[in-house]
Design an enzyme around this catalytic site. Structure first.
Site, short mmCIF file in Angstrom:
data_model
loop_
_atom_site.label_atom_id
_atom_site.label_comp_id
_atom_site.label_asym_id
_atom_site.label_seq_id
_atom_site.Cartn_x
_atom_site.Cartn_y
_atom_site.Cartn_z
N ASP A 1 3.62 -5.20 -3.13
CA ASP A 1 2.24 -5.71 -3.15
C ASP A 1 1.26 -4.62 -3.56
OD1 ASP A 1 2.78 -4.32 -0.78
OD2 ASP A 1 1.28 -5.42 0.36
N ARG B 1 -1.41 1.82 0.82
CA ARG B 1 -1.62 1.74 2.27
C ARG B 1 -0.29 1.61 3.01
NH1 ARG B 1 -4.39 -3.93 1.41
NH2 ARG B 1 -2.60 -5.33 1.59
N ASP B 2 -0.36 1.43 4.30
CA ASP B 2 0.87 1.35 5.09
C ASP B 2 1.50 -0.03 4.97
OD1 ASP B 2 -1.04 -0.06 6.41
OD2 ASP B 2 -0.78 0.93 8.35
N GLU B 3 1.80 -0.42 3.73
CA GLU B 3 2.43 -1.72 3.47
C GLU B 3 3.51 -1.50 2.41
OE1 GLU B 3 0.92 -6.28 3.73
OE2 GLU B 3 -0.49 -4.66 3.83
N GLU C 1 -6.89 -6.15 -5.23
CA GLU C 1 -6.46 -7.20 -4.30
C GLU C 1 -7.51 -8.30 -4.20
OE1 GLU C 1 -5.65 -5.68 -0.40
OE2 GLU C 1 -4.49 -7.46 0.14
C1 BGC Z 1 -0.29 -8.28 1.14
C2 BGC Z 1 -0.35 -9.41 0.17
C3 BGC Z 1 0.57 -10.45 0.73
C4 BGC Z 1 -0.13 -10.95 1.95
C5 BGC Z 1 0.45 -12.15 2.59
C6 BGC Z 1 -0.91 -8.75 2.40
O1 BGC Z 1 -1.04 -7.81 3.35
O2 BGC Z 1 -0.84 -7.12 0.66
O3 BGC Z 1 -0.30 -9.10 -1.13
O4 BGC Z 1 1.03 -11.40 -0.11
O5 BGC Z 1 -0.29 -9.89 2.87
O6 BGC Z 1 -0.15 -12.40 3.74
#
Ligand code: BGC
Length: 970
Positions: free
Chosen positions: A537, A541-543, A812
């Protein structure tokens, strides 16, 4: 492919079709046709593949028109001179040159096979491939010879990076050597002091980063194969490896994979010239470890801590490892070790960035704002060779491009000086809390990184000649970084290295409009930044997770931008591994966090294989995933309640980050219909005959779709047939999925959608779901002008809005930052590098330029070319006509080009390239009934390569053989 008794009949058929085509296209025997780009499993000369029946492909290339393949002969051998043939099936009369499965003797493990192909063209000329093509099998279940996962007995922190080493004596002359390795965590291997890598064609080395890549480690980990003959020597040898947490440990793993212990496994096979061989494997008794290396800590979210004073020759012989300790065995991994598939993660050298601006500042000046502004001492617009940074001051680097990777630093200073480099996508502008700033104007904006520390700490060893450093255990999403040091230092250089999956970029697009070109560049950079082992995504960040919805929306665009045949094949393995027992596909794959079975996210499990099939003629991906897809359909069927039978998947995300809310359940129901329609198509694609199982399944999916539609109509439409959900996204879905009763109602709905957009000032207000389908759906519904209005809209929300705010990647949110009001206050989710909204490039390729695969002959064997120039006659304020556009797409059959230009007199020129061994149907809009098409000045119907010309519904339909064409409609 089998040679059958009907071969002769097929030969005759092909021969006569060849002659007909030959005559129709008035084609002379082509000179200069070549056969190139030989691939196995969609890769050039892959080493270490485990496919039992690897698939071959090649391209015919020719400047002539009307070139096609009528037959091919593949020969596979274990020697370069093709003496020891393992497969030579003879001539196969077919035009296919993609995804042809190996059908010879069972392949042996760890063996290099050479192959060539001979092709016959339409005039039965023979063309033989000249490339040195080979593939090498991996372990193919031949086992790891008792190699064990080794781990350190103890580590201080879960982010500590252990080093492993062993020594071995090789006492004979080495003929060949391969090392097979994998890691629980990301790892790097060295032999006799040198990092191992693969030598590529131009003599350069290819180093793969972040091995073994991310898979669902509860079930699968990948292994790599490397030819290490040139690293080894007769006598004493040392093998060393370090392992960092990567995706297995650290925050990104979300505690998914058991204990925080890391692991390393290796098997080195050395073949001597005397015919004997030797195997060295990881084993706690013969391998030692230390946690006292230069990489003190490494972590994806947090960065790397590196102390150059701890560097040593630990991977060379002669190093004293008496202080090292004996390893123990890691038993955490319970899954399967599989050969790595697809392009690896690499430093993409050709994309390296040098800073466009460097600012040196000393503390903060109070300018009356909340945080003040940085006190600038000097600005270097053309970065000088060396910058002196006094203690206490800070340098801010601007790479001019938001990207993913790390920096390479060349620095001079005293031993023990600590340099800290922090990363960010944006700078604070005015130092005002009211604008969402998190610090002084001109300093790094980092609040959107959430808990990710995203920094490097480097301690100098004090080399008088200077020292060089770049990390290897982490990556950052950044355009800017700042640098401070605990003592004065000299910076010789700092460059940005782009790190990501090195899939070949295969698409280009440009127009006469520079803002649209910048948008396209932002989309490409969004992809470069977020394809890192898996489709993610965001990179900062922390993702940084494999959010399935994001790639569901962006996948089609992505596969025009880059060759993703092997990448998607691998990622669908992650999807299957992470599928829940009840059939629900996950929201992130590999699964490590949040849930399963959410509408528009989970359906990626069906949409991505379908896309891959369309783009690469890969039936294998449909076959391989069909059972998982069916399981998902069962999950959907089980979501009924007392009131509704067809609820679809979960409602957690809906039309994510939209401006106007559309009921999430409505979206789930629509996506159920969508999945069902695709399952019908997929079943038909796999069906070999009218009554086989797949054909029957196709019928039952059609019936299911009809039932879903009936319930949808009673649930979501009014008496007049219009939708109860009055939003752009709702109408887009229903129009795309044909969820209206009659053509008349559908037309009424299309008119209403148009009104929803124009009443909104020619602006969209959709989130991921609506935006992903917006432009193709508008075009298919005849609203091409509206689509152009949206493309060129500059107000918020629109694609060009972020371009006008200075974006270099896709954001985003439509308004992640605005010049007027500063940063979006949704700081928890304000990434400046999220590819989903970049899905508009699918429309640029498929509609503006008009390059489409034909569902019935996928992989661009037959091309549907439907360029749709900007024929608007009225324009929203401030917009101008786009007068010219061009796209190229390097398909598995070769480069397709579509370019158009609207001339002042209103005539339109179309320049077209149809690669050899393909055909195309070109559809051109006729300005009026009298308009005609000309090719290179002559009536199109008389041109060489033009098979037929007809008119239908205001369009010219031109059937084309391969070649370059220049049409004009006037
Ligand atoms: C992500 C998105 C993802 C979404 C779904 C987010 O935190 O960055 O791209 O699809 O969560 O809830």
């Amino acid at each position: 492919m089998k040679k059958t008794a009907s071969g002769a009949v097929i030969l005759l058929f092909l021969f006569f079709t060849g002659i007909i085509l030959f005559t129709l296209t008035k084609c002379k025997s082509p000179s200069g046709t070549t056969v190139n780009d030989l691939r196995v499993e969609y890769m050039k000369n892959p080493v270490g593949i485990d496919a039992i029946q690897p698939r071959f492909s090649w391209k015919m290339e020719s400047n002539e028109r009307g070139v096609s393949q009528t037959a091919y002969t593949i020969v596979v051998s274990t020697d370069k001179n093709f003496k020891k043939t393992v497969w030579n099936f003879g001539e196969v009369f077919s035009g296919q040159s993609v995804a042809i499965a190996y059908g010879g003797a069972a392949l042996l493990p760890a063996t290099r096979y050479f192959w060539k192909v001979e092709v016959k063209d339409q005039a039965l000329n023979k063309i033989i491939s000249k490339e040195k093509a080979f593939f090498e099998t991996g372990l193919m279940n031949s086992g790891w010879s008792n190699a064990q996962w080794i781990k350190p007995l103890q580590r201080d922190s879960i982010l500590t990076v252990p080093m492993f080493r062993t020594t071995c004596k090789l006492d004979k002359k080495i003929r060949s050597a391969r090392i097979y390795t994998s890691g629980l965590g990301i790892y790097e291997v060295f032999i006799n002091g040198k990092r191992i890598g693969a030598s590529v064609e131009n003599g350069e080395m290819r180093y793969d980063e972040f091995k073994p890549g991310w898979t669902d480690y509860t079930r699968t980990v990948s292994y790599s194969t490397c030819d290490v003959k040139d690293w080894l020597k007769t006598g004493d040898n040392v093998i060393g490896a370090y392992v960092a947490p990567g995706w297995w440990g650290g925050g990104i793993a979300h505690d998914k994979y058991g204990s925080p212990d890391l692991g390393f496994i290796a098997k080195l096979v050395v073949n001597y010239t005397d015919g004997t061989s030797e195997v060295i494997v990881t084993d706690p008794k013969t391998w030692k470890y230390s946690v006292d290396g230069a990489i003190r800590q490494g972590d994806i979210y947090n960065g790397e801590v590196y102390d150059a004073r701890k560097e040593s020759a630990w991977t060379s012989s002669g190093y004293d490892d008496s202080a090292w300790q004996t390893c123990s065995v890691n038993t955490d991994f319970k899954g399967e070790i599989k050969a790595f598939v697809g392009p690896t993660v690499q430093v993409r050298k050709q994309l390296e960035r040098t800073p466009v601006k460097i600012t040196r500042y000393d503390g903060i000046t109070n300018d009356g704002s909340d945080f003040g502004k940085i006190n600038v001492k000097e600005t270097y617009n053309k970065p000088p060779v060396t910058i002196s940074l006094p203690k206490g001051q800070t340098l801010v680097y601007d790479m001019g491009q938001n990207m993913t990777g790390w920096v390479k630093l060349k620095v001079k200073g005293n031993a023990g000086t600590q340099v800290t480099i922090r990363f960010a996508e944006m700078l604070n502008d005015e130092g005002q809390k009211s604008r969402g700033d998190d610090g002084p104007g001109g300093s790094l904006y980092r609040i959107n990184l959430r808990s990710a520390k995203a920094m490097l700490e480097y301690t100098l060893k004090g080399d008088k000649k200077g020292e060089e450093y770049q990390p290897s255990t982490t990556f950052f999403g950044f355009r800017y970084c700042d640098l401070t040091a605990t003592d004065s230092i000299e910076i010789e250089s700092l460059t940005g290295e782009v790190v990501g999956t090195a899939s070949e970029e295969v698409g280009t697009f440009s127009t006469g409009n520079s803002s649209v070109n910048q948008l396209f560049s932002n989309i490409i950079w969004g992809q470069r930044s977020n394809f890192l082992s898996i489709p993610t995504d965001c990179p900062q960040r922390d993702e940084r997770l494999g959010w399935t919805g994001d790639i569901e929306i962006f996948g089609r665009t992505a596969s025009y931008n880059a060759d993703l045949a092997a990448f998607f094949q691998k990622w669908m393995g992650d999807m299957r591994d992470s599928q829940r027992d009840d059939g629900a596909f996950p929201s992130v794959a590999p699964h490590c966090w949040v849930g399963w079975g959410q509408a528009a996210w989970a359906e990626a499990g069906i949409i991505i294989p379908w896309t891959t099939y369309l783009m690469y003629d890969d039936k294998g991906i449909l076959e391989e995933n069909y059972p998982a897809m069916e399981k998902y359909m069962t999950f959907l069927a089980n979501q009924s309640d007392e009131k509704y039978k067809y609820n679809g998947a979960g409602t957690d995300y809906g039309d994510w980050v939209s401006y106007v809310h559309t009921d999430s359940r409505y979206i789930s129901v629509c996506y159920y219909a969508y999945a069902t329609l695709l399952m019908e198509k997929i079943s038909l694609a796999l069906s070999a005959g009218k009554d086989d199982e797949y054909a029957q399944k196709a019928v039952s999916y059609r019936n299911l779709y009809n039932q879903i539609k009936q319930e949808f109509l009673s649930r979501y439409t009014n008496k007049d047939g219009m939708l109860t959900q009055d939003t752009q996204t709702a109408y887009l879905l229903a129009i795309k999925l044909d969820l209206f009763t009659t053509e008349a109602v559908r037309q009424q709905a299309t008119d209403h959608l148009q009104k929803l957009i124009t009443d909104n000032g020619n602006k969209l207000n959709t989130g991921f779901v609506g935006t992903g389908i917006m432009m193709p759906t508008l075009s298919d519904a005849g609203l091409i002008d509206i689509a152009y209005n949206l493309l060129l809209q500059r107000e918020n929300p629109s694609w060009l809005y972020s371009v006008d705010q200075g974006a270099t990647t896709i954001w985003e949110r439509w308004n992640s930052y605005t010049k007027e009001t500063g940063f979006n206050r949704e700081i928890g989710m304000n990434s400046f590098n999220h590819y989903a909204y970049g899905a508009v490039a699918e429309w640029l390729y498929r509609y503006v330029a008009g390059i489409n695969p034909d569902e019935n002959r996928p992989g661009f064997k037959h091309i549907l070319l439907n360029p749709t120039p900007d024929f608007r006659t009225t324009f929203p304020d401030g917009q101008k006509q786009i007068k010219q556009a061009e796209a190229t797409y390097n398909s598995y059959y070769g480069v397709i080009r579509s370019a158009w230009q609207i001339e002042d007199a209103g005539n339109v020129k179309y320049d077209i390239t149809i690669p050899a061994n393909t055909t195309a149907t070109l559809r051109l809009l006729l300005p009026n009934e009298q308009s005609e098409a000309f090719e290179s000045g002559m009536p199109a119907k008389d041109a060489k390569g033009v098979v037929s010309v007809s008119k239908e519904n205001g369009k010219l339909i031109i059937e084309l053989a391969s070649g370059n064409y220049s049409f004009e409609v006037r």
